[in-house]
Design a protein around this motif. Structure first.
Motif, mmCIF file in Angstrom:
data_model
loop_
_atom_site.group_PDB
_atom_site.id
_atom_site.type_symbol
_atom_site.label_atom_id
_atom_site.label_comp_id
_atom_site.label_asym_id
_atom_site.label_seq_id
_atom_site.Cartn_x
_atom_site.Cartn_y
_atom_site.Cartn_z
ATOM 1 N N GLY A 1 -8.217 -29.805 0.094
ATOM 2 C CA GLY A 1 -8.103 -28.522 -0.194
ATOM 3 C C GLY A 1 -8.568 -26.613 0.204
ATOM 4 O O GLY A 1 -7.824 -26.331 1.006
ATOM 5 N N ALA A 2 -9.225 -27.150 1.406
ATOM 6 C CA ALA A 2 -9.933 -26.300 2.138
ATOM 7 C C ALA A 2 -9.145 -26.245 3.464
ATOM 8 O O ALA A 2 -8.822 -25.132 3.999
ATOM 9 N N LEU A 3 -8.899 -27.677 3.723
ATOM 10 C CA LEU A 3 -8.073 -27.246 4.740
ATOM 11 C C LEU A 3 -6.589 -27.921 4.483
ATOM 12 O O LEU A 3 -6.407 -26.908 5.909
ATOM 13 N N ASP A 4 -5.551 -26.990 3.409
ATOM 14 C CA ASP A 4 -4.265 -27.062 3.642
ATOM 15 C C ASP A 4 -4.949 -25.011 3.360
ATOM 16 O O ASP A 4 -3.309 -24.404 4.129
ATOM 17 N N LYS A 5 -5.575 -24.993 2.928
ATOM 18 C CA LYS A 5 -6.111 -23.202 2.641
ATOM 19 C C LYS A 5 -5.951 -22.601 4.238
ATOM 20 O O LYS A 5 -5.523 -21.498 4.077
ATOM 21 N N ALA A 6 -6.788 -23.672 5.408
ATOM 22 C CA ALA A 6 -7.208 -22.803 6.047
ATOM 23 C C ALA A 6 -5.496 -22.990 7.261
ATOM 24 O O ALA A 6 -5.151 -22.082 8.152
#
Length: 102
Positions: free
Chosen positions: A87-92
């Protein structure tokens, strides 16, 4: 942060170092000089820590690139499995895409 009540019962915030004045170990001037010295020391270390952080991050990326034998290793769901990390990777990625498009 220490919150003190003034005469008109309004709260006023003061840095935490004021709590040390109550035990009479330090004078205001010596305490403030320690506080100012600590701020200056902390500010002087920021460039070093920023350089260290970037160097460490680049080293980790280069090592992972060599180990997984692919540049985009961080996008592989077989490597990055935890839902929070995905999720953090997709958000970034979305944030970077928006920045590049504007």
């Amino acid at each position: 942060m220490v919150v003190l009540m003034s005469r008109n019962n309004k709260s006023t915030r003061y840095p935490a170092f004021f709590q040390f004045l109550s035990n009479n170990t330090f004078s205001y001037n010596s305490l403030f000089s320690y506080y100012a010295w600590n701020m200056a020391l902390s500010e002087s270390l920021y460039p070093t820590f920023q350089t260290l952080e970037i160097t460490l991050r680049n080293s980790i990326h280069n090592a992972a690139h060599q180990y997984f034998k692919r540049e985009g290793w961080y996008s592989d769901r077989q490597i990055i499995k935890h839902p929070n990390d995905v999720g953090a990777l997709d958000k970034a990625k979305k944030a970077l895409t928006r920045m590049l498009l504007t």
